[in-house]
Write a protein that holds these residues in place. Structure first.
Motif, PDB file in Angstrom:
ATOM      1  N   CYS A  49      58.190  50.533  61.114  1.00  0.00           N
ATOM      2  CA  CYS A  49      57.463  51.776  60.852  1.00  0.00           C
ATOM      3  C   CYS A  49      57.082  51.728  59.379  1.00  0.00           C
ATOM      4  O   CYS A  49      57.934  51.920  58.504  1.00  0.00           O
ATOM      5  CB  CYS A  49      58.355  52.982  61.164  1.00  0.00           C
ATOM      6  SG  CYS A  49      57.537  54.586  61.020  1.00  0.00           S
ATOM      7  N   PHE A  50      55.806  51.456  59.093  1.00  0.00           N
ATOM      8  CA  PHE A  50      55.383  51.126  57.736  1.00  0.00           C
ATOM      9  C   PHE A  50      54.902  52.345  56.951  1.00  0.00           C
ATOM     10  O   PHE A  50      54.114  53.154  57.432  1.00  0.00           O
ATOM     11  CB  PHE A  50      54.286  50.059  57.772  1.00  0.00           C
ATOM     12  CG  PHE A  50      54.840  48.677  57.949  1.00  0.00           C
ATOM     13  CD1 PHE A  50      55.124  47.885  56.840  1.00  0.00           C
ATOM     14  CD2 PHE A  50      55.122  48.174  59.217  1.00  0.00           C
ATOM     15  CE1 PHE A  50      55.657  46.602  56.996  1.00  0.00           C
ATOM     16  CE2 PHE A  50      55.651  46.907  59.383  1.00  0.00           C
ATOM     17  CZ  PHE A  50      55.920  46.115  58.270  1.00  0.00           C
ATOM     18  N   PHE A  51      55.393  52.401  55.715  1.00  0.00           N
ATOM     19  CA  PHE A  51      55.040  53.444  54.761  1.00  0.00           C
ATOM     20  C   PHE A  51      54.306  52.813  53.585  1.00  0.00           C
ATOM     21  O   PHE A  51      54.336  51.601  53.392  1.00  0.00           O
ATOM     22  CB  PHE A  51      56.315  54.124  54.226  1.00  0.00           C
ATOM     23  CG  PHE A  51      57.120  54.863  55.260  1.00  0.00           C
ATOM     24  CD1 PHE A  51      57.120  56.251  55.298  1.00  0.00           C
ATOM     25  CD2 PHE A  51      57.903  54.166  56.182  1.00  0.00           C
ATOM     26  CE1 PHE A  51      57.875  56.938  56.234  1.00  0.00           C
ATOM     27  CE2 PHE A  51      58.664  54.843  57.120  1.00  0.00           C
ATOM     28  CZ  PHE A  51      58.648  56.237  57.146  1.00  0.00           C
ATOM     29  N   ARG A  69      45.130  46.515  55.040  1.00  0.00           N
ATOM     30  CA  ARG A  69      46.594  46.463  55.144  1.00  0.00           C
ATOM     31  C   ARG A  69      46.970  46.701  56.608  1.00  0.00           C
ATOM     32  O   ARG A  69      47.235  47.818  57.047  1.00  0.00           O
ATOM     33  CB  ARG A  69      47.217  47.486  54.204  1.00  0.00           C
ATOM     34  CG  ARG A  69      46.836  47.236  52.754  1.00  0.00           C
ATOM     35  CD  ARG A  69      47.398  48.266  51.824  1.00  0.00           C
ATOM     36  NE  ARG A  69      48.860  48.177  51.718  1.00  0.00           N
ATOM     37  CZ  ARG A  69      49.583  48.919  50.881  1.00  0.00           C
ATOM     38  NH1 ARG A  69      48.978  49.784  50.077  1.00  0.00           N
ATOM     39  NH2 ARG A  69      50.890  48.798  50.848  1.00  0.00           N
ATOM     40  N   SER A  70      46.990  45.615  57.353  1.00  0.00           N
ATOM     41  CA  SER A  70      47.115  45.707  58.807  1.00  0.00           C
ATOM     42  C   SER A  70      48.444  46.311  59.254  1.00  0.00           C
ATOM     43  O   SER A  70      48.496  47.045  60.242  1.00  0.00           O
ATOM     44  CB  SER A  70      46.936  44.314  59.439  1.00  0.00           C
ATOM     45  OG  SER A  70      47.912  43.411  58.939  1.00  0.00           O
ATOM     46  N   GLN A  71      49.523  46.013  58.548  1.00  0.00           N
ATOM     47  CA  GLN A  71      50.815  46.556  58.960  1.00  0.00           C
ATOM     48  C   GLN A  71      50.863  48.066  58.797  1.00  0.00           C
ATOM     49  O   GLN A  71      51.375  48.783  59.662  1.00  0.00           O
ATOM     50  CB  GLN A  71      51.941  45.885  58.155  1.00  0.00           C
ATOM     51  CG  GLN A  71      52.171  44.427  58.528  1.00  0.00           C
ATOM     52  CD  GLN A  71      53.188  43.768  57.633  1.00  0.00           C
ATOM     53  OE1 GLN A  71      53.082  43.828  56.406  1.00  0.00           O
ATOM     54  NE2 GLN A  71      54.183  43.136  58.225  1.00  0.00           N
ATOM     55  N   VAL A  72      50.323  48.549  57.685  1.00  0.00           N
ATOM     56  CA  VAL A  72      50.269  49.995  57.448  1.00  0.00           C
ATOM     57  C   VAL A  72      49.362  50.665  58.475  1.00  0.00           C
ATOM     58  O   VAL A  72      49.676  51.742  59.007  1.00  0.00           O
ATOM     59  CB  VAL A  72      49.772  50.293  56.017  1.00  0.00           C
ATOM     60  CG1 VAL A  72      49.555  51.785  55.816  1.00  0.00           C
ATOM     61  CG2 VAL A  72      50.765  49.753  54.999  1.00  0.00           C
ATOM     62  N   LYS A  73      48.241  50.018  58.784  1.00  0.00           N
ATOM     63  CA  LYS A  73      47.281  50.598  59.715  1.00  0.00           C
ATOM     64  C   LYS A  73      47.786  50.579  61.154  1.00  0.00           C
ATOM     65  O   LYS A  73      47.655  51.570  61.887  1.00  0.00           O
ATOM     66  CB  LYS A  73      45.955  49.828  59.633  1.00  0.00           C
ATOM     67  CG  LYS A  73      44.865  50.388  60.532  1.00  0.00           C
ATOM     68  CD  LYS A  73      43.562  49.614  60.365  1.00  0.00           C
ATOM     69  CE  LYS A  73      42.474  50.171  61.276  1.00  0.00           C
ATOM     70  NZ  LYS A  73      41.210  49.407  61.138  1.00  0.00           N
ATOM     71  N   PHE A 110      51.051  49.776  62.312  1.00  0.00           N
ATOM     72  CA  PHE A 110      52.450  50.122  62.572  1.00  0.00           C
ATOM     73  C   PHE A 110      52.930  51.252  61.659  1.00  0.00           C
ATOM     74  O   PHE A 110      54.099  51.303  61.294  1.00  0.00           O
ATOM     75  CB  PHE A 110      53.343  48.888  62.406  1.00  0.00           C
ATOM     76  CG  PHE A 110      52.978  47.759  63.320  1.00  0.00           C
ATOM     77  CD1 PHE A 110      53.346  47.790  64.654  1.00  0.00           C
ATOM     78  CD2 PHE A 110      52.242  46.684  62.853  1.00  0.00           C
ATOM     79  CE1 PHE A 110      52.997  46.754  65.510  1.00  0.00           C
ATOM     80  CE2 PHE A 110      51.879  45.642  63.683  1.00  0.00           C
ATOM     81  CZ  PHE A 110      52.258  45.682  65.032  1.00  0.00           C
ATOM     82  N   GLY A 111      52.008  52.134  61.325  1.00  0.00           N
ATOM     83  CA  GLY A 111      52.341  53.280  60.492  1.00  0.00           C
ATOM     84  C   GLY A 111      52.142  54.581  61.238  1.00  0.00           C
ATOM     85  O   GLY A 111      52.669  54.768  62.338  1.00  0.00           O
ATOM     86  N   TYR A 112      51.360  55.471  60.656  1.00  0.00           N
ATOM     87  CA  TYR A 112      51.161  56.806  61.238  1.00  0.00           C
ATOM     88  C   TYR A 112      50.560  56.751  62.635  1.00  0.00           C
ATOM     89  O   TYR A 112      50.997  57.461  63.541  1.00  0.00           O
ATOM     90  CB  TYR A 112      50.269  57.649  60.327  1.00  0.00           C
ATOM     91  CG  TYR A 112      49.955  59.004  60.916  1.00  0.00           C
ATOM     92  CD1 TYR A 112      50.836  60.070  60.762  1.00  0.00           C
ATOM     93  CD2 TYR A 112      48.780  59.221  61.647  1.00  0.00           C
ATOM     94  CE1 TYR A 112      50.563  61.314  61.320  1.00  0.00           C
ATOM     95  CE2 TYR A 112      48.507  60.455  62.203  1.00  0.00           C
ATOM     96  CZ  TYR A 112      49.394  61.491  62.038  1.00  0.00           C
ATOM     97  OH  TYR A 112      49.123  62.716  62.605  1.00  0.00           O
ATOM     98  N   ALA A 157      54.076  58.093  53.948  1.00  0.00           N
ATOM     99  CA  ALA A 157      54.243  57.811  52.526  1.00  0.00           C
ATOM    100  C   ALA A 157      55.573  58.345  52.008  1.00  0.00           C
ATOM    101  O   ALA A 157      56.093  59.347  52.496  1.00  0.00           O
ATOM    102  CB  ALA A 157      53.096  58.421  51.726  1.00  0.00           C
ATOM    103  N   PHE A 158      56.105  57.647  51.009  1.00  0.00           N
ATOM    104  CA  PHE A 158      57.303  58.074  50.300  1.00  0.00           C
ATOM    105  C   PHE A 158      56.906  58.481  48.886  1.00  0.00           C
ATOM    106  O   PHE A 158      56.247  57.697  48.181  1.00  0.00           O
ATOM    107  CB  PHE A 158      58.318  56.931  50.210  1.00  0.00           C
ATOM    108  CG  PHE A 158      59.390  56.973  51.250  1.00  0.00           C
ATOM    109  CD1 PHE A 158      60.664  57.398  50.938  1.00  0.00           C
ATOM    110  CD2 PHE A 158      59.115  56.595  52.558  1.00  0.00           C
ATOM    111  CE1 PHE A 158      61.657  57.442  51.902  1.00  0.00           C
ATOM    112  CE2 PHE A 158      60.097  56.629  53.531  1.00  0.00           C
ATOM    113  CZ  PHE A 158      61.378  57.065  53.210  1.00  0.00           C
ATOM    114  N   ASN A 159      57.290  59.681  48.455  1.00  0.00           N
ATOM    115  CA  ASN A 159      57.080  60.025  47.060  1.00  0.00           C
ATOM    116  C   ASN A 159      58.230  59.463  46.223  1.00  0.00           C
ATOM    117  O   ASN A 159      59.195  58.908  46.748  1.00  0.00           O
ATOM    118  CB  ASN A 159      56.914  61.536  46.869  1.00  0.00           C
ATOM    119  CG  ASN A 159      58.176  62.317  47.220  1.00  0.00           C
ATOM    120  OD1 ASN A 159      59.294  61.827  47.051  1.00  0.00           O
ATOM    121  ND2 ASN A 159      58.000  63.547  47.686  1.00  0.00           N
ATOM    122  N   GLN A 160      58.133  59.602  44.921  1.00  0.00           N
ATOM    123  CA  GLN A 160      59.097  58.961  44.034  1.00  0.00           C
ATOM    124  C   GLN A 160      60.509  59.517  44.213  1.00  0.00           C
ATOM    125  O   GLN A 160      61.495  58.773  44.116  1.00  0.00           O
ATOM    126  CB  GLN A 160      58.628  59.106  42.586  1.00  0.00           C
ATOM    127  CG  GLN A 160      57.330  58.350  42.306  1.00  0.00           C
ATOM    128  CD  GLN A 160      56.877  58.443  40.871  1.00  0.00           C
ATOM    129  OE1 GLN A 160      57.524  59.076  40.037  1.00  0.00           O
ATOM    130  NE2 GLN A 160      55.754  57.814  40.550  1.00  0.00           N
TER     131      GLN A 160
END
Length: 437
Positions: free
Chosen positions: A220-222, A233-237, A239-241, A367-370
């Motif tokens: 599950c990519f962030f 960015r194929s993994q984000v696209k 295997f993400g949202y 996405a992860f914030n800081q």
């Protein structure tokens, strides 16, 4: 496990594992109440029927007695310091239970809290340390323990986890955080929001692989929130949202069917249900499937009537049962699409929302914030002094958080700006990350 008398339920409803409902109003949660309810579960404390003013009166009486003083001005100073703001909740994690009294806990927040009971899976913690407290705070904590029915503890709420691997890491992280009570207090809400996301997202990504046995961490990519999310960015696209959103629609119908097949007080995860099906169940499951289709056809909940195929193969039988449950909510096959949509939207907007960002033309991304990166990093490293960067990434992935190579480089840059990176050489394997707590 399988019901003795299987009959199609009149409603598509369930109450196990996740707080999913089919109307938007059921997704209005009070996260402070959820946090208080979680504290009651974690520390085996009974929910109060009395409010915080009763507790304050007990503290006043005790302090004046112990200080051998009837000077109300002294108490007024203490009251102003701890009871006129949120300072009381910074003394000990256990005092957060006041955020969820029995009279004020709404049903939606309690149902969400029950999901965390499942993740805990019976796990509890002993009282947090008082070593770092001053004498006033120690006095308040001591009175809290007395106020709580002289230390009476509540038996953990019985609830099974759907994901043993997530529960394992939740237990490990909570044990670590309990040794850092001030850090836990400052991040408690973030911790439960993080694990709420991890639990739901990983159930969604595992929901259709029930025949493979116990669930495992699925990619599950962030991205880091200051990054761009390009289509390259194929993994984000892939295997993400988008992947998560597509899988969420299966949660409600699959978990409904899972519960419909089992005894009410012994509902096992879908993957465990499949393991427990034997030859003696096959005929009743086939009959149930035929009756379920006939019942839903009569109610006009299908646009296209499913064809039930009698089978002796338990995997095919269960797959058909899950399909006819899902078909009711499918855009083409069923007429209950609005209910499924409400369930997915409610989950995304009210539980998973801290980790979803809209990038306009780029659409939604995870996405992860800081702040969450720092929290997750500290959990990954735990009690250790430092950890190789690639080992930190492995710890992330074990919990269900994946970053592609571009995001990983961004993380290294972020750690270097924070000053918690130690490079032994130019090699990536020699980059160590230190915790911030």
């Amino acid at each position: 496990m399988i019901k003795q008398n299987l009959t199609p339920p009149s409603r598509n409803a369930f109450s196990s594992f996740l707080p999913l409902r089919t109307k938007e109003q059921y997704y209005k949660f009070c996260w402070n109440s959820v946090l208080g309810y979680f504290v009651h579960l974690l520390y085996k404390k009974s929910l109060f029927t009395k409010n915080i003013d009763d507790f304050k009166g007990l503290c006043e009486k005790s302090f004046l007695k112990n200080l051998e003083s009837d000077d109300s001005d002294l108490w007024n100073v203490i009251e102003s310091m701890y009871f006129h703001n949120d300072e009381l909740f910074k003394i000990s994690p256990e005092l957060l239970i006041f955020k969820a009294t029995k009279e004020e806990l709404d049903i939606n927040s309690e149902r969400l809290g029950d999901m965390y009971a499942g993740i805990l899976n019976g796990f509890t913690l002993e009282s947090s340390s008082m070593t770092s407290l001053n004498f006033i705070e120690k006095g308040i904590k001591t009175e809290f323990d007395k106020f709580h029915v002289s230390g009476k503890k509540e038996e953990p709420k019985e609830a099974l986890t759907y994901l043993p691997f997530i529960s394992k890491y939740f237990h490990k992280d909570l044990q670590f955080l309990n040794t850092k009570p001030h850090y836990l207090l400052n991040n408690f809400n973030a911790v439960i929001r993080l694990y709420g996301f991890l639990y739901i997202s990983q159930i969604a990504l595992n929901i259709k692989t029930w025949a493979n046995g116990e669930p495992t961490s699925k990619p599950c990519f962030f991205i880091v929130d200051n990054e761009k999310a390009s289509d390259e960015r194929s993994q984000v696209k892939n295997f993400g949202y988008a992947q998560l959103h597509d899988n969420l629609e299966y949660l409600y119908p699959y978990l409904f069917m899972n519960e419909a097949l089992q005894e009410k007080n012994n509902v096992q995860p879908l993957w465990k249900l499949f393991e427990g099906i034997n030859d003696s169940h096959i005929d009743s499951l086939n009959q149930f499937g035929e009756e379920f289709v006939a019942d839903r056809v009569e109610r006009k909940w299908y646009n296209i009537q499913p064809n039930w195929q009698h089978s002796e193969d338990k995997e095919l039988v269960l797959a058909q049962l899950l399909e006819i449950a899902h078909a009711q909510f499918d855009r083409k096959k069923g007429r209950l699409t609005a209910y499924s949509t409400a369930s997915v939207k409610g989950t995304l907007r009210n539980i998973l929302d801290p980790f979803i960002q809209n990038r306009k033309r780029g659409g939604n991304v995870l996405a992860f914030n800081q702040d969450y990166i720092v929290l997750l990093t500290n959990l990954a490293i735990g009690e250790r002094d430092k950890l190789r960067f690639h080992e930190v990434i492995k710890e992330f992935e074990a919990r269900g958080v994946y970053f592609d190579k571009q995001s990983q480089q961004n993380l290294v840059d972020f750690y270097e700006r924070m000053g918690n990176v130690e490079r032994m050489s130019d090699s990536g394997d020699a980059v160590y990350v230190r915790p911030t707590v």
